[in-house]
Design an enzyme around this catalytic site. Structure first.
Site, PDB file in Angstrom:
ATOM      1  N   GLU A 121       9.847  -3.848  10.171  1.00  0.00           N
ATOM      2  CA  GLU A 121      10.245  -2.575   9.556  1.00  0.00           C
ATOM      3  C   GLU A 121      10.835  -1.622  10.589  1.00  0.00           C
ATOM      4  OE1 GLU A 121       7.282  -0.824   6.994  1.00  0.00           O
ATOM      5  OE2 GLU A 121       8.421   1.037   6.784  1.00  0.00           O
ATOM      6  N   ASP A 171       0.840  -1.202   0.000  1.00  0.00           N
ATOM      7  CA  ASP A 171       0.000   0.000   0.000  1.00  0.00           C
ATOM      8  C   ASP A 171       0.874   1.251   0.000  1.00  0.00           C
ATOM      9  OD1 ASP A 171       0.853  -0.186   2.605  1.00  0.00           O
ATOM     10  OD2 ASP A 171      -1.133  -0.002   3.520  1.00  0.00           O
TER      11      ASP A 171
HETATM   12  O1  KIV Z   1       3.623  -1.117   1.614  1.00  0.00           O
HETATM   13  C1  KIV Z   1       4.807  -1.474   1.590  1.00  0.00           C
HETATM   14  O2  KIV Z   1       5.569  -1.185   0.649  1.00  0.00           O
HETATM   15  C2  KIV Z   1       5.325  -2.249   2.711  1.00  0.00           C
HETATM   16  C3  KIV Z   1       6.800  -2.480   2.769  1.00  0.00           C
HETATM   17  C4  KIV Z   1       7.462  -1.255   3.268  1.00  0.00           C
HETATM   18  C5  KIV Z   1       7.148  -3.673   3.558  1.00  0.00           C
HETATM   19  O3  KIV Z   1       4.588  -2.634   3.561  1.00  0.00           O
END
Ligand code: KIV
Length: 280
Positions: free
Chosen positions: A181, A43
């Protein structure tokens, strides 16, 4: 195509897992050609594609469009889609409906959801229903309003202990993998060593079972800001601007289109209709 079992085996055999986001068919095709193990329809599309300042405005419809495009571009790569903001944590029927659409119409193999606490039990419910779930802990961008910004998580003893507990609970609930993260590398290394499921880090150091990056950060297709944890492997934005400047110049100087870019009718018809008109 790789599967959740492949990823567990990769962890057992200490083969690092490479994951990257993609949002459209060409970026997904590039990821597949490059040998990516997992594609994430993140997202983060809300920020890097749609220009929002967070992932909050991203809708299920947005995620469906991106998922379908990604699957067309990378039909042979295991693909995970993010469940968008507030499609989980409320009515389970609404969550199941969102997952059904992403997996059946969107064609993805798994979904990812953010958060610890009560969110972890949703992993259990979905797994029981046959849905492979990737958990996401640490910095969880959908909760940016609660966290108070995009900050490193798990720096204190209490926070680190909570993240360890929640990671273990995510595994217990059936998550097939965990994204961590923006956490200190020591904490990420510790969690990776405790879990049997693969831990895929972003801003979590080099001792996790895999890495994930946002496509636009990795190829330099941004307005200049690249997070500290991301490595830029190319500068596509500069390449694109250079190409477009050249195009503008060639249009202004009537250099483009050239002979090889134009279509012709047979000369006799052209002469009878338009006299001796020349292309340049
Ligand atoms: O939405 C995204 O790109 C993510 C990554 C940062 C893991 O959740």
């Amino acid at each position: 195509m790789k599967s959740t079992a492949t990823f567990r085996k990769m962890k057992e055999e200490q083969e690092p897992i490479a994951m990257m986001t993609a949002y459209d068919a060409p970026s997904a095709k590039a990821a597949e050609r490059a040998g990516m193990d997992i594609i994430l329809v993140g997202d983060s599309a809300g920020m890097v594609v749609h220009g929002y300042d967070s992932t909050i405005p991203v809708t299920l419809e947005d995620m469906l469009l991106h998922s379908k495009a990604v699957r067309r571009g990378a039909p042979d790569t295991f693909t995970v889609a993010d469940l968008p903001f507030l499609t989980y944590g409320g009515e389970i029927g609404e969550t199941l409906s969102a997952v059904r659409q992403l997996m059946q119409a969107g064609g993805v193999q798994a979904v990812k959801l953010e958060g610890g606490g009560r969110m972890l039990s949703i992993i259990g419910l979905l797994t029981e229903a046959g849905v492979p779930v990737m958990a996401h802990l640490g910095l969880t961008p959908q909760s940016v309003g609660v966290i108070g910004g995009y900050k490193v998580q798990g720096k204190t003893k209490e926070e680190a202990e909570r993240l360890v507990r929640e990671s273990q609970e995510a595994e217990k609930q059936g998550a097939f993998a965990l994204v961590l993260e923006c956490v200190p590398w020591q904490l990420a290394a510790h969690i990776s060593s405790l879990l049997t499921i693969p831990v895929i880090g972003i801003g979590a150091g080099g001792k996790t079972d895999g890495q994930v990056l946002v496509f636009h950060d990795a190829v330099g297709y941004t307005d200049g800001f690249v997070p500290k944890f991301a490595k830029q492997y190319a500068n596509i934005q500069e390449t694109i601007v250079h190409a477009l400047e050249t195009y503008v110049g060639e249009v202004k100087e009537s250099v483009f289109p050239e002979e090889r870019h134009i279509f012709k009718m047979d000369e006799e018809t052209a002469d009878s209709l338009y006299g001796g008109m020349k292309p340049e």
